[in-house]
Design an enzyme around this catalytic site. Structure first.
Site, mmCIF file in Angstrom:
data_model
loop_
_atom_site.group_PDB
_atom_site.id
_atom_site.type_symbol
_atom_site.label_atom_id
_atom_site.label_comp_id
_atom_site.label_asym_id
_atom_site.label_seq_id
_atom_site.Cartn_x
_atom_site.Cartn_y
_atom_site.Cartn_z
ATOM 1 N N SER A 1 -34.191 3.405 -7.133
ATOM 2 C CA SER A 1 -35.275 3.024 -6.257
ATOM 3 C C SER A 1 -35.606 4.182 -5.355
ATOM 4 C CB SER A 1 -34.897 1.771 -5.463
ATOM 5 O OG SER A 1 -35.991 1.331 -4.709
ATOM 6 N N CYS A 2 -36.173 3.888 -4.207
ATOM 7 C CA CYS A 2 -36.645 4.923 -3.303
ATOM 8 C C CYS A 2 -36.559 4.387 -1.885
ATOM 9 C CB CYS A 2 -38.096 5.296 -3.614
ATOM 10 S SG CYS A 2 -38.455 5.539 -5.369
ATOM 11 N N ASP A 3 -36.963 5.208 -0.943
ATOM 12 C CA ASP A 3 -37.036 4.780 0.451
ATOM 13 C C ASP A 3 -38.296 5.348 1.069
ATOM 14 O OD1 ASP A 3 -34.216 3.519 1.267
ATOM 15 O OD2 ASP A 3 -33.867 5.162 -0.134
#
Length: 419
Positions: A7-9
């Site tokens: 995923s990412c932030d």
């Protein structure tokens, strides 16, 4: 062992969360370790009525006018993980799984929706409407990585402009949005909007009731209602990273700057800067959006993996920007394995010049750590120099048009140091 979260932030700071009268946007893109992320500029276009647009997997009707955009994008897809347009809008997306099943077949990727929102939206709110309208018309889905093994997900988005931010969370064709007017906010691959809802799909609550997920009594809590009962391991593991990101950005609430945002994206103990197993942070972006519309917006990109071993290079929209081909990947046309059916049956070399040079430098750093660290220290000094020049421009000490080629110059200098 559970698979690490892919995923990412995303982060945003609005005054008074920012030290200055700026909105600060930041995002790390966590993707398969060997995936190449390019930084590409696309000018605005005028298109004849009835034109069609080829996205990653499907065609949709094109609009008559698009905005110029700069994108950090996986080289194999049409869409982008993050980017900005010439109207001062920034968007990033995150993977998420919900109670709504991921639809089979090909539709718009969440990354396609990021690019479409930027090309068609003149503000964060307008981009949100673009994305939700397209979501309802075309749906979301399709292979999300360059691999024959199926992998797909729903998306959440952070949309930001000079004045406000919007968190948009989706479940299939359904969506909910929350307006953020001040302070700091982060998202990861979790549903985070509970009862503080600013806008929503008109059928959202009736669908939740019909499915037996909500009894129709009391406040409607979106994240509680639509989060899966048995979430994927990657979502569970990402909860700690989300909490870590919240702690980091809250720690700097009131003092956020571009430099601070870069330090957050480089933070490995929290997991924000990912470098484990088959996934890592493959690209990073930080944007400074001054509230004063007489000042330009500045967008920093790494174009290489791992921001703790990369430098952020500033891009400023101008009338005649220099296209930086050394961070653009090769094109393979109809022979691209993404275009052939069945898709993803082979791999091609998508590395651009900066990516190749960065690979060599990282290899040298492992074999000759002292020399590698010395080069990295020089490059970080270059980054600091760029940040000083940007600060001087925002303070009116340097004309903005003198910095229009700064991204090109920084990429060129970085490659020379690596060599």
């Amino acid at each position: 062992m559970a698979e690490p979260p892919m995923s990412c932030d995303c982060f945003v700071s609005l005054p008074p969360g920012s030290r200055d009268d700026h909105v600060i946007f930041g995002k790390n893109s966590d993707r398969p370790r060997d995936e190449v992320q390019e930084v590409a500029y696309y000018p605005g276009t005028s298109n004849p009525p009835g034109s069609m647009l080829e996205c990653t997997f499907i065609q949709i009707p094109q609009v008559e006018q698009t905005h110029a955009v700069v994108l950090s994008k996986p080289a194999w897809m049409w869409g982008a993980e993050m980017g900005a347009n010439d109207q001062g809008v920034c968007i990033g997306n995150e993977a998420v799984w919900t109670r709504e099943p991921v639809a089979p077949g090909e539709a718009l990727l969440g990354m396609d929706l990021v690019r479409l929102g930027l090309e068609r939206g003149g503000s964060a709110r307008a981009a949100l409407t673009v994305i939700t309208d397209l979501l309802e018309q075309h749906g979301q889905g399709g292979q999300c990585r360059e691999d024959p093994e199926p992998f797909s997900y729903h998306n959440t988005f952070l949309l930001v402009d000079r004045h406000e931010a919007w968190v948009l969370e989706t479940a299939g064709r359904f969506w909910v949005a929350q307006k953020v007017s001040e302070g700091v906010k982060n998202i990861s691959n979790q549903l985070t909007i509970s009862t503080d809802i600013s806008a929503e799909h008109p059928e959202l609550r009736s669908v939740a009731q019909a499915q037996g997920w909500w009894d129709g009594q009391g406040d409607f809590n979106f994240s509680q209602t639509f989060s899966p009962e048995n979430p994927p391991a990657r979502m569970e593991l990402a909860k700690q990273r989300y909490k870590g990101g919240t702690a980091l950005i809250q720690q700097h609430n009131g003092s956020m700057t571009a430099e601070v945002m870069m330090s957050i994206l480089r933070d490995k103990p929290s997991g924000i800067c990912m470098d484990s197993g088959g996934f890592c942070t493959t690209g990073s972006m930080v944007s400074v959006l001054p509230r004063d519309t007489n000042l330009p917006c500045i967008h920093f990109f790494t174009a290489t993996p791992d921001p703790s071993r990369s430098i952020f290079k500033p891009f400023i929209f101008s009338d005649c920007p220099t296209r930086v081909l050394r961070v653009v990947s090769p094109q393979f046309g109809p022979d691209d394995p993404v275009r052939k059916q069945p898709r993803f049956q082979s791999r091609v070399d998508r590395r651009h010049d900066l990516y190749k040079a960065h690979q060599v430098a990282r290899s040298n750093m492992e074999s000759k750590p002292d020399e590698g660290l010395a080069v990295y220290d020089i490059l970080r000094d270059l980054e600091s120099q760029c940040l000083s020049e940007i600060s001087a421009m925002l303070n009116g000490e340097i004309p903005g048009d003198e910095l229009g080629d700064l991204f090109f110059d920084c990429v060129d200098t970085e490659i020379k140091f690596y060599q």
